[in-house]
Design an enzyme around this catalytic site. Sequence first.
Site, PDB file in Angstrom:
ATOM      1  N   SER A 102     -32.878  41.301 104.028  1.00 16.50           N
ATOM      2  CA  SER A 102     -31.767  40.422 103.715  1.00 16.50           C
ATOM      3  C   SER A 102     -31.253  39.750 104.989  1.00 16.50           C
ATOM      4  O   SER A 102     -31.005  40.406 105.989  1.00 16.50           O
ATOM      5  CB  SER A 102     -30.663  41.236 103.058  1.00 16.50           C
ATOM      6  N   GLY A 103     -31.128  38.423 104.922  1.00 17.91           N
ATOM      7  CA  GLY A 103     -30.597  37.686 106.069  1.00 17.91           C
ATOM      8  C   GLY A 103     -31.659  37.290 107.075  1.00 17.91           C
ATOM      9  O   GLY A 103     -31.355  36.745 108.126  1.00 17.91           O
ATOM     10  N   THR A 107     -34.719  32.544 102.080  1.00 25.78           N
ATOM     11  CA  THR A 107     -34.298  31.444 101.231  1.00 25.78           C
ATOM     12  C   THR A 107     -34.321  30.129 102.010  1.00 25.78           C
ATOM     13  O   THR A 107     -34.746  29.094 101.501  1.00 25.78           O
ATOM     14  CB  THR A 107     -32.900  31.735 100.658  1.00 25.78           C
ATOM     15  N   ASN A 154     -25.660  39.269 104.910  1.00 22.69           N
ATOM     16  CA  ASN A 154     -25.951  37.838 104.818  1.00 22.69           C
ATOM     17  C   ASN A 154     -24.874  37.167 103.974  1.00 22.69           C
ATOM     18  O   ASN A 154     -24.585  37.598 102.867  1.00 22.69           O
ATOM     19  CB  ASN A 154     -27.339  37.670 104.157  1.00 22.69           C
ATOM     20  N   SER A 157     -26.513  35.787 100.545  1.00 24.23           N
ATOM     21  CA  SER A 157     -27.644  36.654 100.201  1.00 24.23           C
ATOM     22  C   SER A 157     -28.098  36.429  98.756  1.00 24.23           C
ATOM     23  O   SER A 157     -27.284  36.400  97.830  1.00 24.23           O
ATOM     24  CB  SER A 157     -27.221  38.106 100.399  1.00 24.23           C
ATOM     25  N   SER A 158     -29.400  36.238  98.588  1.00 22.09           N
ATOM     26  CA  SER A 158     -29.921  36.075  97.226  1.00 22.09           C
ATOM     27  C   SER A 158     -29.938  37.454  96.582  1.00 22.09           C
ATOM     28  O   SER A 158     -30.577  38.366  97.090  1.00 22.09           O
ATOM     29  CB  SER A 158     -31.346  35.531  97.252  1.00 22.09           C
ATOM     30  N   GLY A 386     -36.975  41.819 100.720  1.00 21.09           N
ATOM     31  CA  GLY A 386     -37.876  42.652 101.513  1.00 21.09           C
ATOM     32  C   GLY A 386     -37.470  44.104 101.407  1.00 21.09           C
ATOM     33  O   GLY A 386     -36.559  44.464 100.647  1.00 21.09           O
ATOM     34  N   GLU A 388     -35.819  47.522 101.712  1.00 21.20           N
ATOM     35  CA  GLU A 388     -34.423  47.852 101.996  1.00 21.20           C
ATOM     36  C   GLU A 388     -34.311  49.333 102.277  1.00 21.20           C
ATOM     37  O   GLU A 388     -34.781  50.163 101.508  1.00 21.20           O
ATOM     38  CB  GLU A 388     -33.524  47.474 100.817  1.00 21.20           C
TER      39      GLU A 388
HETATM   40  N1  LIG Z   1     -34.719  28.348 109.957  1.00 20.49           N
HETATM   41  C1  LIG Z   1     -33.412  28.580 110.072  1.00 20.49           C
HETATM   42  N2  LIG Z   1     -32.675  27.778 110.843  1.00 20.49           N
HETATM   43  C2  LIG Z   1     -31.367  27.973 110.979  1.00 20.49           C
HETATM   44  N3  LIG Z   1     -30.692  28.986 110.413  1.00 20.49           N
HETATM   45  C3  LIG Z   1     -31.376  29.834 109.634  1.00 20.49           C
HETATM   46  C4  LIG Z   1     -32.775  29.680 109.417  1.00 20.49           C
HETATM   47  N4  LIG Z   1     -33.176  30.659 108.626  1.00 20.49           N
HETATM   48  C5  LIG Z   1     -32.074  31.395 108.336  1.00 20.49           C
HETATM   49  N5  LIG Z   1     -31.004  30.911 108.932  1.00 20.49           N
HETATM   50  C6  LIG Z   1     -29.612  31.440 108.876  1.00 20.49           C
HETATM   51  O1  LIG Z   1     -29.668  32.741 108.361  1.00 20.49           O
HETATM   52  C7  LIG Z   1     -28.904  32.849 107.164  1.00 20.49           C
HETATM   53  C8  LIG Z   1     -29.596  33.788 106.202  1.00 20.49           C
HETATM   54  O2  LIG Z   1     -30.780  33.203 105.745  1.00 20.49           O
HETATM   55  P1  LIG Z   1     -31.275  33.385 104.240  1.00 20.49           P
HETATM   56  O3  LIG Z   1     -30.160  33.273 103.289  1.00 20.49           O
HETATM   57  O4  LIG Z   1     -32.419  32.493 104.089  1.00 20.49           O
HETATM   58  O5  LIG Z   1     -31.770  34.850 104.303  1.00 20.49           O
HETATM   59  P2  LIG Z   1     -32.586  35.627 103.160  1.00 20.49           P
HETATM   60  O6  LIG Z   1     -33.753  36.187 103.823  1.00 20.49           O
HETATM   61  O7  LIG Z   1     -32.801  34.753 102.009  1.00 20.49           O
HETATM   62  O8  LIG Z   1     -31.594  36.777 102.820  1.00 20.49           O
HETATM   63  P3  LIG Z   1     -31.367  37.496 101.398  1.00 20.49           P
HETATM   64  O9  LIG Z   1     -32.480  38.426 101.215  1.00 20.49           O
HETATM   65  O10 LIG Z   1     -30.089  38.172 101.617  1.00 20.49           O
HETATM   66  O11 LIG Z   1     -31.290  36.429 100.410  1.00 20.49           O
HETATM   67  C9  LIG Z   1     -28.779  31.448 106.645  1.00 20.49           C
HETATM   68  O12 LIG Z   1     -27.624  31.293 105.874  1.00 20.49           O
HETATM   69  C10 LIG Z   1     -28.739  30.639 107.928  1.00 20.49           C
HETATM   70  O13 LIG Z   1     -27.445  30.665 108.444  1.00 20.49           O
HETATM   71 MG   LIG Z   2     -32.182  34.708 100.145  1.00 21.93          MG
END
Ligand SMILES: Nc1ncnc2c1ncn2[C@@H]1O[C@H](COP(=O)(O)OP(=O)(O)OP(=O)(O)O)[C@@H](O)[C@H]1O
Ligand SMILES: [Mg+2]
Length: 1074
Positions: A102-103, A107, A154, A157-158, A386, A388
């Site tokens: 997460s984070g 996404t 996050n 977070s999705s 991923g 956890e």
């Molecule tokens: N390529 C990127 N460039 C800039 N910031 C990023 C990038 N990737 C991620 N981030 C930052 O990290 C934060 C978390 O990313 P994201 O929501 O994609 O995580 P995730 O892997 O989908 O987490 P979750 O499993 O909780 O959904 C985003 O809101 C953004 O602020």
């Molecule tokens: Mg996500």
Amino acid sequence: MASYEEVGIGDAVLLDEISVRAFVDNLRVRYNGGKIYTYIGEVCVSVNPYRTISLYGKEYVAQYKGREIFERPPHIFALADAAYKAMKRRGKDTCIVISGESGSGKTEASKIIMRYIAAVTNVAGQQEVERVKNILLQSNSILEAFGNAKTNRNDNSSRFGKYMDINFDFKGDPIGGNVQNYLLEKSRVVLQQQGERNFHSFYQVLFGATDSELSRLKLKRDVSQYHFIRQGGTPRVDSIADKADYKQCQQAFKTLGFTQEQVDAIWRIVAAILHLGNIEFSSGGEDTQIMNPKVVNNIAELLHVSPEEVRKALCHRVIAARGEVMEKRHTGSEASFGRDAFAKAIYERLFSFIVDGVNRAIEVRYEGTAARYKYSTVIGVLDIYGFEIFERNSFEQFCINYCNEKLQQLFIELVLKQEQEEYKREGIAWQNIDYFNNQVICDLVEQPHKGIISITDEACLNVGKVTDEMLLEAMEGKLKGHQHFTTRKLSPMDKELKHVEEFRIKHYAGDVVYNIKGFLEKNKDTLFQDFKRLMYSSSDPVISGMWPEGAQDITMTTKRPLTAGTLFKNSMVALVKNLGSKEPYYIRCIKPNEQKSPVIFDQERVTHQVNYLGLVENLRVRRAGFAYRQSYDRFLRRYKMISQYTWPNFHGGTEREGTKILIEEQGFTNDVKYGNTKIFIRSPQTLFALEQGRAKLIPGIVIFLQKMWRGAVCRLHYRRLVATLTILRHYRLYKMRSYILELNRVFKNVRQMPDYGQHVRWPAPPLVLQSMVADFQSIHNRWRAHMILSNVPKKDWPQLRIKVIAGDVLMGKRSDWGVREIWEGNYLASTKDNPEAATFQSAVRNMRNKDGFREVLFSSMVRKINKKDKMAERAVLLTDRHIYKLHSKTFKPLRSPIPISEVTGVSVSPGQDQLVIIHLRGGNDLVVSLSSLSNANRVGELTGLLLRQYSLMNRSELRVVVAPALQCMLGHKSRMVTVEESTVATFPAFRRGSKRGDLVYTWPSSMNKELPPPTTKSHHPRHAPPPPPSRSPNPNGYRNSNGYNHGHTKNNGHTTSYLHAQENGRTYANAGRY
Ligand SMILES: Nc1ncnc2c1ncn2[C@@H]1O[C@H](COP(=O)(O)OP(=O)(O)OP(=O)(O)O)[C@@H](O)[C@H]1O
Ligand SMILES: [Mg+2]
């Protein structure tokens, strides 16, 4: 591997050492150098930068579009492009699996991929494709509003797994898609940890809806009023703009074609859940009551059901047993459990409804185009949770980690399968790869009867009180001895595990301890039938439509619904099957720190993730045999400059042979294997050596290419120039030829024309011939002169020449200038004009002896006036050197002769008189009236001779004035001589004029001759027939080449004709040259 500036090693396959440490170190070096992407072969590892980096603009899209992965620095675009290319070129379905904790940026990565695909597709700019792309991109904001929440890890977070298919037509343009969601974390609806929030949608409606909307939803803009959203204590988050997001979400609903009724129902359900969270039950005893019935009314109104039924469903349960229907009142805790289950269920249903709505909007439309889209290809994007590992891990973590085991299994299978297949294809002996196969863990979870899911399901089936502890016991019984499963009972020495509460699974990514509490309940996922019926009874068709099973009669025995565990397992199996049928691409996301900081690289956290993502395992599989492989053609193209045998082109055989020669020359034979179409290089060092050799030569090659290109450009320009000139030349020739042909046509018959074509109008010449035409005209003039002169006897030419000169200055100005006469010059030498010719001639001889002139040009008797206004008879003699004034009888010079160089001009009158003023230097002009016995007109002759002689001697022209009143100098005084015709006078004479100093020259009009009509008029018009030949040709007349006489009686009529012809406008200067 291309020659760009690299930080660390872009492709971990080329690391010297394969170890977690070396791998993480490389990631750190790259992260600190601003490089967030690193490859493991074709797997892209992405480290969350936690800052906006300019890596995704148009210029980057252009850099990666259509390129091979290894050509440019590692980038997520390269992977997206590889997936897109494989799909477009080979018609293969592909998928991009994004995983990470997460984070870590999953996404974001999935959105970057979608934006990249949107950027590189629809080059034709089709409206429909643009619409689809817009819907695909906008669907994210709806899914995130309802499926994402702020967690401690996050802010966005999705809380669900998402698999999205994008369908493409044969041209590679997106035509639709489909979203599949997995395991929404619905427990969040009723419970959030400190610092976390519920799903964004709840806050969006509270902060984004207008006051009137809120009052319709019976809500207050105050998070603290609602139990379900206030538990985390963080209603507002800096990084989230709820109000703006609400607006965007509403807009997206519109774009995706949700009806207003649907959108209304969606927000009413959200509001109803908020109210539901505030329902409180009186505790204690069997008679459970709702403490705040007003809230029930709100819920009923929002869900379009009766308040009484809401109350009933919350406090009672209707059970059917053996055909009998009974009502059972809940205990307080049962009621609370039911309420929460209800809230979770409605939200989950709502989420599925929204996903369905999104799918309806993006589904591939077949209307009328079925045939076209029948063979659409697909790129799938999987954004799924991923691994956890929390402090306390429950049923959800168990499911999530199982999902990751399945994906790892798929990954190993596919990578190994691909590897094995490649070896087979290439005819290289398969070597065993030492890796950990996690099939055993997958089996531990999913095997029928013996797997944890089966054991849990069995426990749920049991009627009676089965507790979580009993479930753990059952597991211990069945899984005893399993290498990847243990409990405190099974390994009593393991102090980390709590008795009768915890079990540990040794996942491929690490050990996870799960707490058994809640497993059974979560797996059963009970929702009392009463709620389903309640929702079905809603008068709002949108809501009742979400709950079709509420229609079932209570007494109907229904099949037990599948448990959450089994449902999840089934969906995973289907997912893995789906992914397995596609060509996979992997993005592995890593979170560099817990603080969401762009500068911290927490070595320990990253090492942990690298471990559980199995990245080094991944690397090992990839490196098992060979670090690098490449098709011969590509290999040779990349490294051919290193060897003299292959640069610039290899002509000695196939590309394979070229590759072999290159490798042998560099001494790497022992480190490579030659496949059928590819070369396999075992160690990265070899590849580095090749790369270095290449990098050293590239600058020189670039300069060489620039040189060649510049040369090519210049040659191209030169060839164009030459071609242009050739065209120009031909065109010019063509224009000239056409013009000459035209001249030919126009001047064809000029020989037959009386004026030899003088009147013929010259066609306008092309620019190029303008100067030439002047020459043509001059040639024509010469020819005409020649034609005219050929009719004139040679002996007359000197006379003609003088006439031309005289005509030049007098013609048109003087009515008669003697052109029709024969100009004999030395008149006094002939007795015709001078009875004393002999005396004259002897006087001339004396003068010639004395003054040494060569020839006499002109002589005539004159009447002269002197400075004292005295008239006197005199003779004038013009020789090639002097002008003499002679005695009229003795012809002796009266003064010393005047050199011709003293002459400054000549003035004559326009009439027929014989006045001639020869202007001289020294203040005394010669003012005379020519006289002759035959009353001949000799003014023209004297003027012509004087002009000619002067110009021969001085190379300049004399000024000639023709006017009725003439200025002259006599005795150094300026005088005016006015010419008057007189009918009474019998001879020409000078007298004083009325004004002092003026002179009058009278000319008797009786001496005027009758002039023939102007000769020009006798010319025939161009097309008029020529005049008839003269019957009695004049003995002195010349004929022109036509044999026609010009009709003049004098013997030099031809000359007159010629000169008059000139009067049409031709210059006499030209004529003078003849
Ligand atoms: N390529 C990127 N460039 C800039 N910031 C990023 C990038 N990737 C991620 N981030 C930052 O990290 C934060 C978390 O990313 P994201 O929501 O994609 O995580 P995730 O892997 O989908 O987490 P979750 O499993 O909780 O959904 C985003 O809101 C953004 O602020
Ligand atoms: Mg996500």
